[in-house]
Design a protein around this motif. Structure first.
Motif, PDB file in Angstrom:
ATOM      1  N   SER A 105       0.834  -1.201   0.000  1.00 59.74           N
ATOM      2  CA  SER A 105       0.000   0.000   0.000  1.00 59.74           C
ATOM      3  C   SER A 105       0.868   1.250   0.000  1.00 59.74           C
ATOM      4  O   SER A 105       2.026   1.207   0.431  1.00 59.74           O
ATOM      5  CB  SER A 105      -0.834  -0.036   1.283  1.00 59.74           C
ATOM      6  N   ALA A 106       0.318   2.367  -0.450  1.00 64.09           N
ATOM      7  CA  ALA A 106       1.084   3.628  -0.473  1.00 64.09           C
ATOM      8  C   ALA A 106       1.635   3.935   0.912  1.00 64.09           C
ATOM      9  O   ALA A 106       0.865   4.066   1.870  1.00 64.09           O
ATOM     10  CB  ALA A 106       0.168   4.754  -0.936  1.00 64.09           C
ATOM     11  N   CYS A 107       2.940   4.020   1.022  1.00 65.21           N
ATOM     12  CA  CYS A 107       3.591   4.372   2.297  1.00 65.21           C
ATOM     13  C   CYS A 107       5.067   4.663   2.007  1.00 65.21           C
ATOM     14  O   CYS A 107       5.556   4.377   0.906  1.00 65.21           O
ATOM     15  CB  CYS A 107       3.421   3.257   3.339  1.00 65.21           C
TER      16      CYS A 107
ATOM     17  N   LEU B 228      -0.251   3.410  13.516  1.00 67.48           N
ATOM     18  CA  LEU B 228      -0.336   2.271  12.596  1.00 67.48           C
ATOM     19  C   LEU B 228      -1.624   1.512  12.912  1.00 67.48           C
ATOM     20  O   LEU B 228      -2.161   1.615  14.023  1.00 67.48           O
ATOM     21  CB  LEU B 228       0.896   1.373  12.760  1.00 67.48           C
ATOM     22  N   SER B 229      -2.110   0.755  11.952  1.00 69.27           N
ATOM     23  CA  SER B 229      -3.423   0.118  12.118  1.00 69.27           C
ATOM     24  C   SER B 229      -3.350  -1.128  12.995  1.00 69.27           C
ATOM     25  O   SER B 229      -2.271  -1.645  13.286  1.00 69.27           O
ATOM     26  CB  SER B 229      -3.970  -0.274  10.742  1.00 69.27           C
ATOM     27  N   ASN B 230      -4.511  -1.610  13.395  1.00 71.33           N
ATOM     28  CA  ASN B 230      -4.592  -2.906  14.087  1.00 71.33           C
ATOM     29  C   ASN B 230      -5.586  -3.800  13.342  1.00 71.33           C
ATOM     30  O   ASN B 230      -6.344  -3.315  12.491  1.00 71.33           O
ATOM     31  CB  ASN B 230      -4.987  -2.722  15.554  1.00 71.33           C
TER      32      ASN B 230
ATOM     33  N   ALA C 182       0.422  -1.873   4.621  1.00 72.58           N
ATOM     34  CA  ALA C 182       1.448  -0.857   4.908  1.00 72.58           C
ATOM     35  C   ALA C 182       1.912  -0.976   6.358  1.00 72.58           C
ATOM     36  O   ALA C 182       3.091  -1.238   6.627  1.00 72.58           O
ATOM     37  CB  ALA C 182       0.898   0.550   4.650  1.00 72.58           C
ATOM     38  N   SER C 183       0.978  -0.840   7.316  1.00 75.90           N
ATOM     39  CA  SER C 183       1.360  -0.809   8.733  1.00 75.90           C
ATOM     40  C   SER C 183       2.180  -2.029   9.155  1.00 75.90           C
ATOM     41  O   SER C 183       3.181  -1.897   9.868  1.00 75.90           O
ATOM     42  CB  SER C 183       0.117  -0.737   9.632  1.00 75.90           C
ATOM     43  N   ALA C 184       1.760  -3.210   8.708  1.00 77.76           N
ATOM     44  CA  ALA C 184       2.458  -4.433   9.140  1.00 77.76           C
ATOM     45  C   ALA C 184       3.915  -4.402   8.668  1.00 77.76           C
ATOM     46  O   ALA C 184       4.826  -4.822   9.391  1.00 77.76           O
ATOM     47  CB  ALA C 184       1.747  -5.668   8.597  1.00 77.76           C
TER      48      ALA C 184
END
Ligand SMILES: Cc1cc2nc3c(=O)[nH]c(=O)nc-3n(C[C@H](O)[C@H](O)[C@H](O)COP(=O)(O)O)c2cc1C
Length: 329
Positions: A19-21, A215-217, A265-267
């Motif tokens: 993902s865009a990051c 960051l996401s969960n 992205a976050s992971a």
């Protein structure tokens, strides 16, 4: 096992997309992500504001230029208009990897910056992900106007390029499904569901606004999961899931709901680039255990149209959950 999938008309070796990051700012990272199993990458966004400020600078120079210089300017402008570095990144990434490289164009109104999409195409991007990150904090703006703005921007970009264009959307529409279908009819090649919004917090000690990025969960997959499940089979464009992927389990769930690709992205930011391999191998192991031969066997089989209990996607579910007495602390 056949992991291939189609996204925006492109053929991908598997459904895992970066993902865009900021990881995509470095060509070395992009290469490693491909080596670790990524099937495509979305570069971080280039923003309308970046493009416009560079255009303003050029206009300023033109205004200052004398007649002789003006004869020199057109070529010079064509060469330099728009942030050059981003175009250079696209070129380098395309040469460095075999996987598709998707550029992300991020803006909120239909103005001169849209021409930059053409330069993105010329630089070799495989597709454009259009991110209309628009917060309607202007309280005079109606929902219909916000929706119309999305359609206008999409159409303007589609008229400018011939590569596929996906649109990354917010979930905050009165009727997200209708919005997606409207954009589908307007020519969008795919939908990236959903944008995460980064709201400010208040620092009570210093009385300042906090602008951090969390960051996401894994709990965050539920909203995109619901809408991908509801939209599967109802649109021509591809469906991409973004938000909450922390392990292969979330990837598999998104595929069951009907996603053509799953973005992350976050992971990767949390665990490092090598984690792409863990996601990939975890996905393969899960599919092998289910004796899946190809993704089409499971894709969408838990979508709204396919499950026996469709109420899980509807209001009845809401009532049942509230009355069900099951709480997760
Ligand atoms: C540090 C960071 C930078 C990001 N930059 C962009 C960006 O430039 N453009 C964009 O569309 N999304 C951007 N995103 C959002 C991600 O692409 C993704 O949609 C979101 O983080 C949800 O996916 P995740 O749960 O896998 O992180 C960014 C996210 C993070 C964490």
């Amino acid at each position: 096992m056949d992991l291939t999938t189609r996204y925006l008309g492109l053929s991908l070796k598997n459904p895992l997309v970066v993902s865009a990051c900021p990881l995509g700012l470095d060509v070395g990272n992009i290469r490693k992500l491909e080596d670790n199993g990524a099937a495509a990458i979305v570069l971080p966004s280039i923003f309308q504001e970046d493009i416009e400020s560079e255009l303003e600078e050029i206009e300023h120079l033109v205004a200052l230029a004398d007649a002789e210089a003006l004869t020199y300017f057109p070529d010079h402008l064509a060469e330099n208009a728009g942030p050059k570095n981003y175009l250079e990144l696209i070129r380098k990434a395309r040469t460095a990897v075999d996987m598709p490289v998707i550029a992300s164009l991020n803006g909120t109104s239909r103005t001169g910056w849209i021409d930059y999409a053409k330069q993105i195409e010329q630089a070799g991007a495989s597709a454009i992900e259009l991110n209309v990150f628009f917060l309607p904090t202007d309280l005079t703006l109606s929902g219909a106007e916000v929706e119309a703005r999305h359609v206008e921007i999409l159409k303007a970009v589609k008229q400018t390029v011939s590569i596929p264009v996906a649109i990354k959307l917010s979930p905050y529409f009165s009727s997200p499904g209708t919005m997606v279908q409207t954009l589908d009819k307007a020519g969008a090649d795919g939908f990236v569901l959903f944008n995460r919004f980064y709201q400010p917090d208040i620092d009570l000690e210093n009385l300042t606004l906090v602008r951090d990025l969390k960051l996401s969960n894994r709990g965050e997959i539920r909203l995109p999961l619901l809408w991908i499940g509801a939209l599967y089979g109802k649109v021509k464009g591809s469906l991409a899931a973004t938000s909450g992927v922390q392990s292969a389990a979330e990837v598999i769930k998104y595929l069951f709901a009907g996603a053509d690709v799953v973005m992350t992205a976050s992971a990767l930011l949390r665990h490092g680039i090598d984690y792409m391999k863990a996601l990939h191998d975890g996905m393969v192991a899960d599919l092998a255990e289910r004796e899946v031969q190809s993704l089409s066997q499971l894709r969408g089989s838990m979508s709204r149209g396919k499950v026996a209990d469709q109420t899980a996607f509807d209001r009845v579910n809401y009532i049942r959950i509230l009355r069900g007495g099951k709480y997760v602390a």
